[in-house]
Scaffold this motif. Structure first.
Motif, PDB file in Angstrom:
ATOM      1  N   GLN A  65      44.301  37.692  32.535  1.00 32.05           N
ATOM      2  CA  GLN A  65      43.933  38.096  33.895  1.00 32.05           C
ATOM      3  C   GLN A  65      44.864  37.471  34.926  1.00 32.05           C
ATOM      4  N   ALA A 110      42.270  35.319  44.492  1.00 34.73           N
ATOM      5  CA  ALA A 110      41.711  35.491  43.152  1.00 34.73           C
ATOM      6  C   ALA A 110      42.360  34.541  42.153  1.00 34.73           C
ATOM      7  N   GLU A 111      43.674  34.316  42.294  1.00 31.32           N
ATOM      8  CA  GLU A 111      44.371  33.394  41.389  1.00 31.32           C
ATOM      9  C   GLU A 111      43.852  31.973  41.554  1.00 31.32           C
ATOM     10  N   CYS A 112      43.597  31.554  42.797  1.00 31.34           N
ATOM     11  CA  CYS A 112      43.063  30.208  43.020  1.00 31.34           C
ATOM     12  C   CYS A 112      41.688  30.049  42.380  1.00 31.34           C
ATOM     13  N   ILE A 113      40.844  31.068  42.509  1.00 31.78           N
ATOM     14  CA  ILE A 113      39.517  31.021  41.892  1.00 31.78           C
ATOM     15  C   ILE A 113      39.638  30.996  40.375  1.00 31.78           C
ATOM     16  N   LEU A 114      40.505  31.864  39.844  1.00 25.87           N
ATOM     17  CA  LEU A 114      40.646  31.971  38.389  1.00 25.87           C
ATOM     18  C   LEU A 114      41.203  30.682  37.789  1.00 25.87           C
ATOM     19  N   THR A 116      40.854  27.713  38.887  1.00 26.24           N
ATOM     20  CA  THR A 116      39.763  26.722  38.904  1.00 26.24           C
ATOM     21  C   THR A 116      38.812  26.966  37.739  1.00 26.24           C
ATOM     22  N   LEU A 117      38.488  28.223  37.475  1.00 23.36           N
ATOM     23  CA  LEU A 117      37.606  28.554  36.356  1.00 23.36           C
ATOM     24  C   LEU A 117      38.284  28.262  35.018  1.00 23.36           C
ATOM     25  N   MET A 144      33.642  35.462  34.753  1.00 21.71           N
ATOM     26  CA  MET A 144      34.619  34.635  35.470  1.00 21.71           C
ATOM     27  C   MET A 144      35.744  35.488  36.045  1.00 21.71           C
ATOM     28  N   SER A 148      36.506  36.289  40.049  1.00 27.20           N
ATOM     29  CA  SER A 148      37.791  35.989  40.683  1.00 27.20           C
ATOM     30  C   SER A 148      38.308  37.195  41.466  1.00 27.20           C
ATOM     31  N   TRP A 149      38.313  38.362  40.806  1.00 24.21           N
ATOM     32  CA  TRP A 149      38.790  39.568  41.475  1.00 24.21           C
ATOM     33  C   TRP A 149      37.925  39.918  42.683  1.00 24.21           C
ATOM     34  N   GLY A 152      38.346  37.368  45.626  1.00 21.14           N
ATOM     35  CA  GLY A 152      39.608  37.578  46.319  1.00 21.14           C
ATOM     36  C   GLY A 152      39.593  38.838  47.162  1.00 21.14           C
TER      37      GLY A 152
END
Length: 312
Positions: A65, A110-114, A116-117, A144, A148-149, A152
């Motif tokens: 992802q 979304a990348e920052c959230i992903l 972190t996950l 997850m 993220s998507w 974002g």
């Protein structure tokens, strides 16, 4: 500023990056080569993960992802920039500009959230290995990715609509090689101090909060690694974590410099350099960080190459 020199819903003009640079054609060509390599590397990584059943684990699904997000980010910016340069046209429509703002912001958030996950995934795998399959199930992994998507996209939608509702001064010239929030705000005819504060708040939520969670998790991870009795297990855990930490630096570093630096909108050249790094070099380095030091990915690549060779 007054509103007498503004026009709405008309084309913008992208001034491009480093217009004073003498060898701009060579620079654009290098950027295109790196873009091609990044596109190929991320596409190959996604193919390896989805074709090899041994890589159908939460860590690699999340990694696929991340590569997909990289592809979306760089593909929404670099081809348009190159087309404008080689065609001599520098205009971009209002709708296309809004689309670039939306995709660049949504993918970046979304990348920052992903990431972190993904750190949470590594924390559970190393600190609670016996409960890993229960906590990080396939369903949780998909949730997850969807979170993220969605996070974002929703955050980006609000910023895109709010940014483009401002009155823009003429000439509508954006000092950047693509439509980016901070660059568009530089040509707004209104007082945007309140909105700039909202951008800082969003940056804290998207960058500082996840980064603090990541660093806290890795402090616990390294303590757990140091207590491992098996040198082989310790080395494998450190290799995986070091790759992830490299990716954390690649994504969070430029973002913090761009959106959390005082007066960031007033330094377009520095912002362009940082965005060039984030939209071209980071998507190239991400698959390299995970593949060159990862035995499973290298094994899947060798298996794919043997399969292609035998089919010939």
């Amino acid at each position: 500023m007054g509103r007498g020199n503004e026009t709405d819903f008309t084309d913008f003009t992208l001034l491009g990056f480093f217009p004073e640079f003498r060898h701009i054609t060579a620079l654009v060509s290098i950027v295109l080569l790196i873009f091609t390599a990044a596109f190929t590397g991320n596409t190959l990584l996604i193919m390896l993960i989805w074709l090899d059943s041994r890589l159908h684990t939460p860590m690699y699904v999340l990694l696929s992802q991340l590569s997909l997000m990289d592809l979306t980010l760089t593909s929404s910016i670099i081809p348009k920039m190159a087309a404008n340069f080689f065609s001599g046209r520098r205009n971009i429509s209002f709708l296309a500009c809004g689309t670039q703002i939306f995709f660049s912001l949504s993918v970046a958030i979304a990348e920052c959230i992903l990431i972190t996950l993904m750190c949470f995934d590594r924390y559970v795998a190393i600190c609670s290995p016996l409960r890993y399959s229960v906590i990080i199930s396939h369903r949780v992994c998909l949730q997850m990715a969807a979170m993220s998507w969605a996070g974002g996209a929703l955050t980006s939608l609000g910023h895109t609509v709010f940014t483009l509702h401002f009155h823009i001064c003429s000439p509508r010239e954006i000092p950047h090689f693509f439509c980016e929030v901070m660059a568009v705000l530089r040509i707004v005819c209104e007082d945007i101090s309140a909105y700039e504060k909202a951008v800082v708040v969003t940056s804290i939520l998207v960058l500082l909060l996840p980064l603090s969670l990541i660093l806290s998790s890795y402090a616990l991870i390294f303590l757990a690694v140091l207590r491992m009795n098996s040198p082989e297990g310790r080395n494998k855990a450190l290799a995986t974590c070091s790759s992830h930490l490299c990716v954390v630096g690649l994504y969070f570093g430029p973002g913090m410099f761009i959106y959390m630096r005082p007066g960031a909108a007033k330094t377009p050249k520095l912002n362009q350099g940082l965005f060039l790094f984030g939209t071209v070099l980071t998507p190239l380095l991400n698959p390299l960080a995970y593949s060159l030091r990862n035995k499973e990915v290298l094994s899947a690549l060798k298996k794919l190459m043997r399969r292609c060779h035998s089919s010939k």
